[in-house]
Design an enzyme around this catalytic site. Structure first.
Site, PDB file in Angstrom:
ATOM      1  N   ARG A  70      -6.146 100.346  50.441  1.00 50.44           N
ATOM      2  CA  ARG A  70      -7.576 100.067  50.248  1.00 50.44           C
ATOM      3  C   ARG A  70      -8.166 101.024  49.221  1.00 50.44           C
ATOM      4  O   ARG A  70      -8.013 102.242  49.314  1.00 50.44           O
ATOM      5  CB  ARG A  70      -8.311 100.226  51.580  1.00 50.44           C
ATOM      6  CG  ARG A  70      -9.759  99.788  51.519  1.00 50.44           C
ATOM      7  CD  ARG A  70     -10.479 100.062  52.836  1.00 50.44           C
ATOM      8  NE  ARG A  70     -10.212  99.058  53.846  1.00 50.44           N
ATOM      9  CZ  ARG A  70     -10.525  99.192  55.136  1.00 50.44           C
ATOM     10  NH1 ARG A  70     -11.090 100.311  55.548  1.00 50.44           N
ATOM     11  NH2 ARG A  70     -10.271  98.234  55.994  1.00 50.44           N
ATOM     12  N   ARG A 184     -16.533 109.199  63.419  1.00 52.24           N
ATOM     13  CA  ARG A 184     -15.957 107.862  63.212  1.00 52.24           C
ATOM     14  C   ARG A 184     -16.323 107.403  61.806  1.00 52.24           C
ATOM     15  O   ARG A 184     -16.858 108.166  61.012  1.00 52.24           O
ATOM     16  CB  ARG A 184     -16.534 106.903  64.263  1.00 52.24           C
ATOM     17  CG  ARG A 184     -15.790 105.614  64.451  1.00 52.24           C
ATOM     18  CD  ARG A 184     -15.011 105.494  65.735  1.00 52.24           C
ATOM     19  NE  ARG A 184     -14.067 104.413  65.649  1.00 52.24           N
ATOM     20  CZ  ARG A 184     -14.227 103.219  66.213  1.00 52.24           C
ATOM     21  NH1 ARG A 184     -15.290 102.976  66.956  1.00 52.24           N
ATOM     22  NH2 ARG A 184     -13.322 102.289  66.086  1.00 52.24           N
ATOM     23  N   LYS A 185     -16.131 106.115  61.520  1.00 51.30           N
ATOM     24  CA  LYS A 185     -16.505 105.588  60.203  1.00 51.30           C
ATOM     25  C   LYS A 185     -18.010 105.695  59.976  1.00 51.30           C
ATOM     26  O   LYS A 185     -18.785 105.857  60.933  1.00 51.30           O
ATOM     27  CB  LYS A 185     -16.081 104.125  60.101  1.00 51.30           C
ATOM     28  CG  LYS A 185     -16.963 103.219  60.912  1.00 51.30           C
ATOM     29  CD  LYS A 185     -16.524 101.781  61.057  1.00 51.30           C
ATOM     30  CE  LYS A 185     -16.051 101.082  59.848  1.00 51.30           C
ATOM     31  NZ  LYS A 185     -16.108  99.584  60.075  1.00 51.30           N
ATOM     32  N   GLY A 438     -11.540  87.794  63.167  1.00 59.14           N
ATOM     33  CA  GLY A 438     -10.402  87.507  64.044  1.00 59.14           C
ATOM     34  C   GLY A 438     -10.435  88.226  65.369  1.00 59.14           C
ATOM     35  O   GLY A 438      -9.563  88.023  66.211  1.00 59.14           O
ATOM     36  N   CYS A 443     -15.388  92.614  61.373  1.00 59.33           N
ATOM     37  CA  CYS A 443     -15.232  92.933  59.951  1.00 59.33           C
ATOM     38  C   CYS A 443     -15.764  91.804  59.056  1.00 59.33           C
ATOM     39  O   CYS A 443     -16.211  92.046  57.943  1.00 59.33           O
ATOM     40  CB  CYS A 443     -13.770  93.184  59.629  1.00 59.33           C
ATOM     41  SG  CYS A 443     -13.049  94.476  60.642  1.00 59.33           S
ATOM     42  N   GLY A 444     -15.702  90.570  59.549  1.00 57.91           N
ATOM     43  CA  GLY A 444     -16.228  89.422  58.779  1.00 57.91           C
ATOM     44  C   GLY A 444     -17.716  89.216  58.998  1.00 57.91           C
ATOM     45  O   GLY A 444     -18.266  88.199  58.581  1.00 57.91           O
TER      46      GLY A 444
HETATM   47 FE1  SRM Z   1     -13.018  96.417  59.526  1.00 51.69          FE
HETATM   48  C1  SRM Z   1     -10.841  97.963  61.622  1.00 51.69           C
HETATM   49  C2  SRM Z   1     -10.495  95.105  57.787  1.00 51.69           C
HETATM   50  C3  SRM Z   1     -15.210  95.572  57.079  1.00 51.69           C
HETATM   51  C4  SRM Z   1     -15.626  96.962  61.680  1.00 51.69           C
HETATM   52  N1  SRM Z   1     -10.995  96.582  59.654  1.00 51.69           N
HETATM   53  C5  SRM Z   1     -10.296  97.297  60.573  1.00 51.69           C
HETATM   54  C6  SRM Z   1      -8.818  97.358  60.218  1.00 51.69           C
HETATM   55  C7  SRM Z   1      -8.597  98.629  59.440  1.00 51.69           C
HETATM   56  C8  SRM Z   1      -7.887  97.309  61.463  1.00 51.69           C
HETATM   57  C9  SRM Z   1      -6.427  97.472  61.108  1.00 51.69           C
HETATM   58  O1  SRM Z   1      -5.971  98.608  60.963  1.00 51.69           O
HETATM   59  O2  SRM Z   1      -5.743  96.477  60.968  1.00 51.69           O
HETATM   60  C10 SRM Z   1      -8.696  96.079  59.335  1.00 51.69           C
HETATM   61  C11 SRM Z   1      -7.662  96.123  58.240  1.00 51.69           C
HETATM   62  C12 SRM Z   1      -7.009  94.767  58.118  1.00 51.69           C
HETATM   63  C13 SRM Z   1      -6.366  94.560  56.790  1.00 51.69           C
HETATM   64  O3  SRM Z   1      -5.121  94.668  56.695  1.00 51.69           O
HETATM   65  O4  SRM Z   1      -7.070  94.204  55.866  1.00 51.69           O
HETATM   66  C14 SRM Z   1     -10.133  95.908  58.872  1.00 51.69           C
HETATM   67  N2  SRM Z   1     -12.861  95.616  57.719  1.00 51.69           N
HETATM   68  C15 SRM Z   1     -11.743  95.028  57.222  1.00 51.69           C
HETATM   69  C16 SRM Z   1     -12.044  94.256  55.957  1.00 51.69           C
HETATM   70  C17 SRM Z   1     -10.883  94.272  54.957  1.00 51.69           C
HETATM   71  C18 SRM Z   1     -12.428  92.810  56.315  1.00 51.69           C
HETATM   72  C19 SRM Z   1     -12.439  91.882  55.132  1.00 51.69           C
HETATM   73  O5  SRM Z   1     -11.565  91.016  55.095  1.00 51.69           O
HETATM   74  O6  SRM Z   1     -13.289  92.012  54.272  1.00 51.69           O
HETATM   75  C20 SRM Z   1     -13.320  95.000  55.502  1.00 51.69           C
HETATM   76  C21 SRM Z   1     -12.995  96.206  54.659  1.00 51.69           C
HETATM   77  C22 SRM Z   1     -14.248  96.874  54.160  1.00 51.69           C
HETATM   78  C23 SRM Z   1     -13.959  97.962  53.156  1.00 51.69           C
HETATM   79  O7  SRM Z   1     -13.655  97.619  52.006  1.00 51.69           O
HETATM   80  O8  SRM Z   1     -14.041  99.136  53.505  1.00 51.69           O
HETATM   81  C24 SRM Z   1     -13.866  95.450  56.846  1.00 51.69           C
HETATM   82  N3  SRM Z   1     -15.062  96.361  59.369  1.00 51.69           N
HETATM   83  C25 SRM Z   1     -15.757  95.878  58.310  1.00 51.69           C
HETATM   84  C26 SRM Z   1     -17.137  95.692  58.672  1.00 51.69           C
HETATM   85  C27 SRM Z   1     -18.228  95.060  57.805  1.00 51.69           C
HETATM   86  C28 SRM Z   1     -19.000  96.063  56.986  1.00 51.69           C
HETATM   87  O9  SRM Z   1     -18.637  97.244  56.880  1.00 51.69           O
HETATM   88  O10 SRM Z   1     -20.015  95.636  56.446  1.00 51.69           O
HETATM   89  C29 SRM Z   1     -17.248  96.100  59.995  1.00 51.69           C
HETATM   90  C30 SRM Z   1     -18.524  96.035  60.872  1.00 51.69           C
HETATM   91  C31 SRM Z   1     -19.575  97.006  60.419  1.00 51.69           C
HETATM   92  C32 SRM Z   1     -19.528  98.309  61.155  1.00 51.69           C
HETATM   93  O11 SRM Z   1     -18.517  98.983  61.071  1.00 51.69           O
HETATM   94  O12 SRM Z   1     -20.527  98.644  61.817  1.00 51.69           O
HETATM   95  C33 SRM Z   1     -15.944  96.507  60.419  1.00 51.69           C
HETATM   96  N4  SRM Z   1     -13.208  97.337  61.314  1.00 51.69           N
HETATM   97  C34 SRM Z   1     -14.354  97.402  62.056  1.00 51.69           C
HETATM   98  C35 SRM Z   1     -14.058  98.020  63.310  1.00 51.69           C
HETATM   99  C36 SRM Z   1     -15.067  98.352  64.428  1.00 51.69           C
HETATM  100  C37 SRM Z   1     -15.642  99.720  64.183  1.00 51.69           C
HETATM  101  C38 SRM Z   1     -16.339 100.270  65.410  1.00 51.69           C
HETATM  102  O13 SRM Z   1     -17.347 100.959  65.282  1.00 51.69           O
HETATM  103  O14 SRM Z   1     -15.846 100.036  66.531  1.00 51.69           O
HETATM  104  C39 SRM Z   1     -12.673  98.291  63.317  1.00 51.69           C
HETATM  105  C40 SRM Z   1     -11.849  98.941  64.445  1.00 51.69           C
HETATM  106  C41 SRM Z   1     -11.723 100.419  64.262  1.00 51.69           C
HETATM  107  O15 SRM Z   1     -12.175 100.992  63.278  1.00 51.69           O
HETATM  108  O16 SRM Z   1     -11.143 101.025  65.171  1.00 51.69           O
HETATM  109  C42 SRM Z   1     -12.167  97.847  62.050  1.00 51.69           C
HETATM  110 FE1  SF4 Z   2     -10.651  92.155  63.888  1.00 50.54          FE
HETATM  111 FE2  SF4 Z   2     -11.399  93.328  61.631  1.00 50.54          FE
HETATM  112 FE3  SF4 Z   2      -8.873  92.723  62.056  1.00 50.54          FE
HETATM  113 FE4  SF4 Z   2     -10.649  90.831  61.569  1.00 50.54          FE
HETATM  114  S1  SF4 Z   2      -9.966  92.429  60.140  1.00 50.54           S
HETATM  115  S2  SF4 Z   2      -9.098  90.751  63.096  1.00 50.54           S
HETATM  116  S3  SF4 Z   2     -12.424  91.611  62.683  1.00 50.54           S
HETATM  117  S4  SF4 Z   2     -10.114  94.235  63.162  1.00 50.54           S
END
Ligand code: SRM
Ligand code: SF4
Length: 518
Positions: A70, A184-185, A438, A443-444
């Site tokens: 990333r 955290r983030k 998913g 994240c979506g």
């Molecule tokens: Fe996300 C975790 C993908 C935007 C909330 N997110 C993950 C992980 C890293 C989990 C993992 O290790 O597999 C996903 C990586 C999958 C992959 O291989 O791509 C993942 N998040 C994404 C992305 C790629 C979704 C997308 O297809 O666009 C986005 C990457 C953004 C970036 O460039 O940095 C993405 N994630 C978000 C958003 C939307 C936003 O930021 O506007 C959210 C909700 C907003 C928020 O955080 O308040 C979001 N992602 C999470 C969470 C829940 C966080 C929490 O507070 O509990 C997780 C789980 C975690 O971090 O433990 C997570």
């Molecule tokens: Fe869940 Fe984020 Fe993974 Fe989508 S990319 S399946 S919302 S953790």
């Protein structure tokens, strides 16, 4: 102001990630990358697999040995040269050659090997790209207006501010130990347009343009969050800052969050929990104490008075004779050769710049009007259309089960297939924003879609099957609000029929007449 030790949980039991950080800071792996590359992924400890996310290297359990990397693309703005390097890395090193545009205006490269990481990082750094602090307990990619500096109606060009924050938080891309041990983030959004183009309400800090005593600055929102526990829009801090105070304010908030934010339960480690524990007044006072000056209250005159655009299509720029062309990328996914072609288009028709949007698409700015006609007939625009079908246009999808470690269901392919099926059966008067996640991590951004879908499981005839919870009513831009769950546990096999019904009932969709066989 007295600070408590950020590494000390004062007797509380630390969550596993805090223990990993205590043993060795996440960022420390940056200096060890050469060794990891030499040893190969199987020799990397569990703790270091987590720490590598601090420098953007995500181990994928679904594809062991093939990593997701990333980047950080501040405000979604990158040069054609940078995109060409990204495309070149994928072409040379990736098995799948896939590139995803994320919901934070960012890029994720897929299918890369840690054994190639040194060469990959060198190539990225050579063109000013960094992967540092793009995952885990860090400030994630800073989102901003994708039309900063070119929008005829913008109030502030936020590009220098976004870059200033990125440099502060990452120490110029080298990595900052001061800002990389957050509880955290942490998400930051800043826009100077009138349409809230980067969703201030879902960020830990959101800056919204406002005017106070004839000066344009920003009102500040804090504590927005979407995750499996809750979806809470950011709250007003009741503070106005001038552009030059944006980065200092972010630094103050981050120090306070770092020192006082909850670190016991990972699920409660976001800024909103500190805000709820302290209350806004105490938090605001702590920010002022850290800054060393008083913040004026929020300005009454706040600018979110335009409808939010997705920036797809041809739009005039503030620079006379130029336009920007927004191109839709289905489910945000492209391949190495397409990334290289986009870089070419940006150079031939624009001024060598590409801008990513939070809708997982991109735009080419600075297209001279006399070049527009030729751009619009380029073969790549048959794939990345400036006029997509209304159902495809509003489609956003997270990564889902193909690569994500936490996914409950597959999303991207399913979302695309379903949109095509519905588009073949229905006529829609306007785009409908359908956001897929998913799993409940969101994240979506399903809460901000016209229709949001969150992956889950349900039982059909005693068998566990893929399903979704359906949300409706999400709104973006002015009067942004979150959608609410209207249906739970809808099996994915029934989704086409259910969505068709909702589109007809709520969004003015009309069934296409069935062609009669002759
Ligand atoms: Fe996300 C975790 C993908 C935007 C909330 N997110 C993950 C992980 C890293 C989990 C993992 O290790 O597999 C996903 C990586 C999958 C992959 O291989 O791509 C993942 N998040 C994404 C992305 C790629 C979704 C997308 O297809 O666009 C986005 C990457 C953004 C970036 O460039 O940095 C993405 N994630 C978000 C958003 C939307 C936003 O930021 O506007 C959210 C909700 C907003 C928020 O955080 O308040 C979001 N992602 C999470 C969470 C829940 C966080 C929490 O507070 O509990 C997780 C789980 C975690 O971090 O433990 C997570
Ligand atoms: Fe869940 Fe984020 Fe993974 Fe989508 S990319 S399946 S919302 S953790």
């Amino acid at each position: 102001m007295e600070r408590s030790c950020r590494y000390c949980l004062e007797g509380a039991v630390a969550n596993p990630i805090e223990k990993i950080k205590d043993e060795k800071p996440g960022l420390a792996v940056k200096a060890e990358l050469i060794e990891f590359a030499r040893l190969g992924w199987e020799a990397i400890s569990k703790g270091d697999l987590e720490r590598l996310k601090w420098i953007g290297w995500f181990f994928r359990k679904k594809t062991p040995g093939r990593w997701m990397v990333r980047l950080r693309v501040p405000g979604g703005i990158l040069s054609s040269e940078q995109l060409r390097v990204v495309g070149g890395i994928l072409a040379e090193f990736s098995d799948v050659k896939q590139l995803d545009i994320t919901t934070r205006q960012n890029l994720e490269m897929r299918g890369l090997r840690i054994e190639d990481s040194v060469s990959i990082q060198e190539r990225l750094e050579a063109v000013g790209l960094t992967t540092v602090q793009s995952g885990m307990d860090n400030v994630r990619n800073i989102v901003g207006s994708p039309v900063a500096g070119i929008d005829p109606d913008e109030l502030i060009d936020v590009r220098p501010l976004v870059q200033q924050m990125q440099d502060l938080i990452t120490e110029g891309g080298r990595g900052s130990f001061a800002f990389s041990n957050l509880p955290r983030k942490f998400n930051i959004s800043i826009t100077g347009d009138r349409e809230n183009s980067a969703h201030a309400e879902i960020n830990d800090i959101g800056f919204i343009p406002a005017r106070r005593e004839e000066r344009i600055g920003f009102n500040v929102l804090v504590g927005g969050v979407l995750n499996s526990q809750r979806a809470t829009p950011a709250l007003p801090l009741d503070a106005f800052v001038l552009p030059e105070q944006v980065a200092p304010l972010c630094a103050a908030v981050l120090r306070i969050y770092s020192d006082h934010g909850p670190r016991e339960a990972r699920t409660r480690a976001r800024l909103i929990y500190l805000l709820e524990d302290w209350g806004i007044s105490k938090f605001r006072a702590a920010v002022e104490a850290d800054l060393g000056f008083a913040l004026p209250p929020a300005a009454h005159e706040e600018f979110i008075d335009y409808d939010k655009r997705d920036h797809v299509g041809v739009w005039p720029q503030k620079q006379a004779g130029y336009c920007f062309v927004g191109l839709h990328v289905p489910i945000g996914r492209l391949w190495a050769h397409q990334a290289l072609e986009v870089a070419d288009l940006a150079e031939v028709y624009g001024q060598g710049e590409v801008r990513l949007t939070v809708e997982q698409s991109f735009l080419i700015p600075h297209v001279a009007e006399e070049k527009l006609e030729a751009l619009l007939v380029e073969p790549l625009l048959a794939v990345f259309s400036p006029e997509p079908n209304p159902l495809l246009r509003g489609l956003v999808s997270c990564t889902g089960a193909q690569f994500c470690n936490l996914a409950i269901i597959e999303t991207k392919e399913r979302a695309l297939k379903l949109a095509h099926v519905l588009a073949s059966e229905l006529d829609l008067p306007q785009p409908v924003r359908i956001h897929w996640s998913g799993c409940p991590n969101s994240c979506g951004q399903p809460q901000i879609g016209d229709i949001g879908l969150i992956g889950t499981r349900t039982k059909v005839a005693g068998q566990s099957v893929d399903a979704v919870d359906i949300l409706m009513g999400g709104q973006v831009g002015r009067e942004a609000r979150f959608g609410e769950v209207v249906r739970e546990g809808v099996p994915c096999d029934e989704l086409a029929a259910v969505l068709k019904g909702l589109l007809i009932e709520h969004f003015g969709a009309e069934e296409r007449p069935v062609a009669l066989a002759s």
